[in-house]
Design a protein around this motif. Structure first.
Motif, PDB file in Angstrom:
ATOM      1  N   ASP A  61      28.432 -41.334  -0.149  1.00 18.36           N
ATOM      2  CA  ASP A  61      28.950 -42.668  -0.502  1.00 18.36           C
ATOM      3  C   ASP A  61      30.465 -42.561  -0.997  1.00 18.36           C
ATOM      4  O   ASP A  61      30.889 -41.407  -1.510  1.00 18.36           O
ATOM      5  CB  ASP A  61      28.228 -43.293  -1.582  1.00 18.36           C
ATOM      6  N   GLN A  62      31.067 -43.649  -1.089  1.00 19.89           N
ATOM      7  CA  GLN A  62      32.519 -43.603  -1.366  1.00 19.89           C
ATOM      8  C   GLN A  62      32.932 -43.358  -2.747  1.00 19.89           C
ATOM      9  O   GLN A  62      33.293 -42.396  -3.283  1.00 19.89           O
ATOM     10  CB  GLN A  62      33.373 -44.858  -1.185  1.00 19.89           C
ATOM     11  N   TRP A  63      31.725 -43.878  -3.579  1.00 22.88           N
ATOM     12  CA  TRP A  63      31.696 -43.957  -5.139  1.00 22.88           C
ATOM     13  C   TRP A  63      31.545 -42.172  -5.534  1.00 22.88           C
ATOM     14  O   TRP A  63      31.904 -41.983  -6.773  1.00 22.88           O
ATOM     15  CB  TRP A  63      31.043 -44.886  -5.611  1.00 22.88           C
ATOM     16  N   GLU A  64      30.844 -41.554  -4.557  1.00 24.24           N
ATOM     17  CA  GLU A  64      30.368 -40.113  -5.104  1.00 24.24           C
ATOM     18  C   GLU A  64      31.744 -39.231  -5.206  1.00 24.24           C
ATOM     19  O   GLU A  64      32.046 -38.345  -5.954  1.00 24.24           O
ATOM     20  CB  GLU A  64      29.368 -39.659  -4.029  1.00 24.24           C
ATOM     21  N   PRO A  96      18.470 -42.722 -10.164  1.00 30.49           N
ATOM     22  CA  PRO A  96      18.631 -41.275 -10.460  1.00 30.49           C
ATOM     23  C   PRO A  96      20.261 -41.530 -10.569  1.00 30.49           C
ATOM     24  O   PRO A  96      20.984 -42.047  -9.664  1.00 30.49           O
ATOM     25  CB  PRO A  96      18.434 -40.666  -9.377  1.00 30.49           C
ATOM     26  N   GLN A  97      20.834 -40.577 -11.468  1.00 33.75           N
ATOM     27  CA  GLN A  97      22.374 -40.787 -11.601  1.00 33.75           C
ATOM     28  C   GLN A  97      22.714 -39.323 -11.570  1.00 33.75           C
ATOM     29  O   GLN A  97      22.279 -38.372 -11.785  1.00 33.75           O
ATOM     30  CB  GLN A  97      22.683 -41.109 -13.302  1.00 33.75           C
ATOM     31  N   ARG A  98      23.978 -39.305 -10.716  1.00 33.87           N
ATOM     32  CA  ARG A  98      24.786 -37.836 -10.708  1.00 33.87           C
ATOM     33  C   ARG A  98      25.648 -37.809 -11.774  1.00 33.87           C
ATOM     34  O   ARG A  98      25.976 -38.618 -12.255  1.00 33.87           O
ATOM     35  CB  ARG A  98      25.293 -38.128  -9.371  1.00 33.87           C
ATOM     36  N   ARG A  99      25.493 -36.553 -12.177  1.00 32.03           N
ATOM     37  CA  ARG A  99      26.467 -36.323 -13.317  1.00 32.03           C
ATOM     38  C   ARG A  99      27.709 -35.797 -12.789  1.00 32.03           C
ATOM     39  O   ARG A  99      27.823 -35.238 -11.637  1.00 32.03           O
ATOM     40  CB  ARG A  99      25.873 -35.000 -14.161  1.00 32.03           C
ATOM     41  N   ILE A 158      27.111 -46.558 -12.744  1.00 32.76           N
ATOM     42  CA  ILE A 158      27.281 -46.855 -11.216  1.00 32.76           C
ATOM     43  C   ILE A 158      26.519 -45.979 -10.543  1.00 32.76           C
ATOM     44  O   ILE A 158      26.840 -44.744 -10.341  1.00 32.76           O
ATOM     45  CB  ILE A 158      28.922 -46.759 -11.076  1.00 32.76           C
ATOM     46  N   PRO A 159      25.780 -46.449  -9.590  1.00 38.76           N
ATOM     47  CA  PRO A 159      24.868 -45.530  -8.698  1.00 38.76           C
ATOM     48  C   PRO A 159      25.952 -44.816  -7.633  1.00 38.76           C
ATOM     49  O   PRO A 159      26.758 -45.274  -7.131  1.00 38.76           O
ATOM     50  CB  PRO A 159      24.118 -46.535  -7.748  1.00 38.76           C
ATOM     51  N   MET A 160      25.635 -43.393  -7.633  1.00 39.29           N
ATOM     52  CA  MET A 160      26.278 -42.756  -6.614  1.00 39.29           C
ATOM     53  C   MET A 160      25.431 -42.112  -5.576  1.00 39.29           C
ATOM     54  O   MET A 160      24.676 -41.226  -6.222  1.00 39.29           O
ATOM     55  CB  MET A 160      27.264 -41.719  -7.374  1.00 39.29           C
ATOM     56  N   ARG A 201      19.861 -62.325  -6.595  1.00 37.53           N
ATOM     57  CA  ARG A 201      21.414 -62.628  -6.563  1.00 37.53           C
ATOM     58  C   ARG A 201      22.119 -61.695  -5.884  1.00 37.53           C
ATOM     59  O   ARG A 201      21.601 -60.280  -5.488  1.00 37.53           O
ATOM     60  CB  ARG A 201      21.987 -62.803  -8.021  1.00 37.53           C
ATOM     61  N   PHE A 202      23.304 -62.253  -5.491  1.00 36.09           N
ATOM     62  CA  PHE A 202      23.986 -61.088  -4.822  1.00 36.09           C
ATOM     63  C   PHE A 202      25.635 -61.294  -4.903  1.00 36.09           C
ATOM     64  O   PHE A 202      26.016 -62.609  -5.230  1.00 36.09           O
ATOM     65  CB  PHE A 202      23.816 -60.934  -3.086  1.00 36.09           C
ATOM     66  N   GLY A 203      26.375 -60.380  -5.011  1.00 33.20           N
ATOM     67  CA  GLY A 203      27.707 -60.407  -4.999  1.00 33.20           C
ATOM     68  C   GLY A 203      28.638 -59.340  -5.030  1.00 33.20           C
ATOM     69  O   GLY A 203      27.997 -58.207  -4.492  1.00 33.20           O
ATOM     70  N   SER A 204      29.782 -59.185  -5.347  1.00 32.15           N
ATOM     71  CA  SER A 204      30.618 -57.950  -5.373  1.00 32.15           C
ATOM     72  C   SER A 204      30.090 -57.086  -6.519  1.00 32.15           C
ATOM     73  O   SER A 204      29.656 -57.260  -7.418  1.00 32.15           O
ATOM     74  CB  SER A 204      32.103 -58.382  -5.607  1.00 32.15           C
ATOM     75  N   MET A 205      30.640 -55.728  -6.386  1.00 33.40           N
ATOM     76  CA  MET A 205      30.563 -54.752  -7.300  1.00 33.40           C
ATOM     77  C   MET A 205      31.125 -55.010  -8.497  1.00 33.40           C
ATOM     78  O   MET A 205      30.623 -54.901  -9.830  1.00 33.40           O
ATOM     79  CB  MET A 205      30.982 -53.374  -6.764  1.00 33.40           C
ATOM     80  N   ALA A 206      32.501 -55.761  -8.604  1.00 37.99           N
ATOM     81  CA  ALA A 206      33.178 -56.246  -9.540  1.00 37.99           C
ATOM     82  C   ALA A 206      32.252 -57.180 -10.536  1.00 37.99           C
ATOM     83  O   ALA A 206      32.233 -56.773 -11.599  1.00 37.99           O
ATOM     84  CB  ALA A 206      34.470 -56.852  -9.432  1.00 37.99           C
TER      85      ALA A 206
END
Length: 368
Positions: A113-116, A200-203, A107-109, A90-95
């Motif tokens: 990336d912008q979300w970082e 892996p998740q960034r703190r 949320i992967p960062m 499947r694919f879609g938006s982040m929302a």
């Protein structure tokens, strides 16, 4: 990972470039799936007009700006093809993908990336808001105030429309051509960032979290994702079947890292390499030569390696402690480093006329 293209691919019948590039992308996703990756994150970020991206000196027609909805449609068509082939589930938006998260850490960062940038900024704003509310809570309650404070949306990283940083801005070809967007960690235009299980998740360093702050932060992030509808695509890869083993690519990865890392570490490194060696893609003949030169360096190492840099003058075995003692010295015709004639076996009478390549350059293969 990044995508870029130039219009030199010819097909019969004509007009099949998109078909070819979509096939390449689908196979890339299929390989990622067999390697154990579970998700692909696409950052749909069109290029700025006339921006040099990966291929140095592309033709002017390949540097025209592209609208985001055109680029978005290119990726959705590619992902639809991957879904039909069973590669994408499947694919879609982040929302849509993160509608049910309970923590910002879900949320992967990815690096760059912008979300970082966005997630920590929103977290800090929520923290400051909570502190302000706590400090003025008594007065607000006495005055009958709700005390509710909404954190402003953080500014997007400096870059193109709405915030792709330079590392995630790209150059794209027109609609029928494969786009040339950037794919930063969140694959700015390219399915580059993929989640390995467990991802892996960034703190969120430096941010004191509480349940209240975390809940508000998730709400703010989800609003932000809805605001950026059409900027990001998240695709879940199809689970591997029981008869499909995870590919063991450790040896290949090691070889690729050794060969590719110096040149392919970032799009800027490859672009600078092309600029430094006058490699251009402004015509088919230039593009052919430039491609051959890049491939040679990837397989065999630099054609013109940089001269080794050492401390001081002369050789490590210098009779004068690698110092300029005021006497005659001879310069290497390759790296221009200075040497005492007696230390490199050159007679003083021949020093001024001799063609000389220093031992370091000779050892590095720069003796042509």
């Amino acid at each position: 990972s990044y995508l870029d293209s130039v219009r030199y691919l010819e097909s019969s019948p004509a007009g099949q470039r998109t078909l070819v590039y979509h096939a390449l992308m689908v196979e890339y996703l299929a390989l990622a799936r067999l390697r154990g990756f579970t998700h692909v994150h696409v950052w749909v970020e069109p290029p700025k007009n006339q921006q040099e991206y990966i291929f140095n000196c592309r033709p002017a027609q390949d540097r025209k700006a592209m609208k985001r909805d055109v680029l978005y449609a290119w990726y959705t068509r590619m992902l639809s093809s991957a879904k039909e082939k069973g590669v994408v589930l499947r694919f879609g938006s982040m929302a849509d993908e993160f509608a049910d998260i309970t923590s910002a850490s879900q949320i992967p960062m990815f690096n760059g990336d912008q979300w970082e940038v966005t997630v920590p900024d929103l977290a800090k704003q929520q923290q400051q808001s909570a502190r302000s509310h706590k400090a003025g809570g008594g007065a607000a309650a006495a005055a009958g105030s709700s005390g509710a404070t909404r954190a402003a949306a953080p500014a997007l990283p400096a870059g193109a429309n709405g915030g792709a940083s330079d590392a995630a801005s790209g150059a794209a070809a027109p609609a029928a051509a494969p786009p040339a967007p950037a794919a930063s960690t969140m694959a700015a235009g390219a399915p580059a960032a993929v989640d390995m299980p467990p991802p892996p998740q960034r703190r969120l360093t430096g941010v004191e979290m509480s349940k209240c702050v975390s809940k508000d932060l998730v709400s703010q992030l989800q609003k932000y994702m809805r605001r950026l509808q059409g900027h990001f695509i998240v695709a879940a890869l199809s689970p591997r079947r029981a008869d499909e083993a995870v590919l063991d690519t450790a040896e290949d990865d090691k070889l690729l890292q050794e060969k590719l890392k110096p040149l392919m570490q970032s799009r800027q490194k490859l672009l600078l390499f092309c600029q430094a060696n006058a490699l251009q893609f402004c015509s088919l003949r230039y593009a052919q030569y430039s491609t051959m030169r890049i491939m040679y360096d990837l397989v065999h190492g630099p054609l013109n390696p940089q001269p080794p840099s050492g401390a001081g003058h002369c050789t490590p075995e210098c009779q004068h402690g690698r110092r300029d003692v005021g006497g005659l010295m001879v310069a290497c015709d390759r790296c221009s480093s200075w040497h005492h004639p007696e230390c490199v076996g050159i007679a003083s009478d021949d020093a001024q006329s001799a063609i000389f390549t220093c031992p370091a350059c000779t050892a590095a293969g720069i003796d042509g």
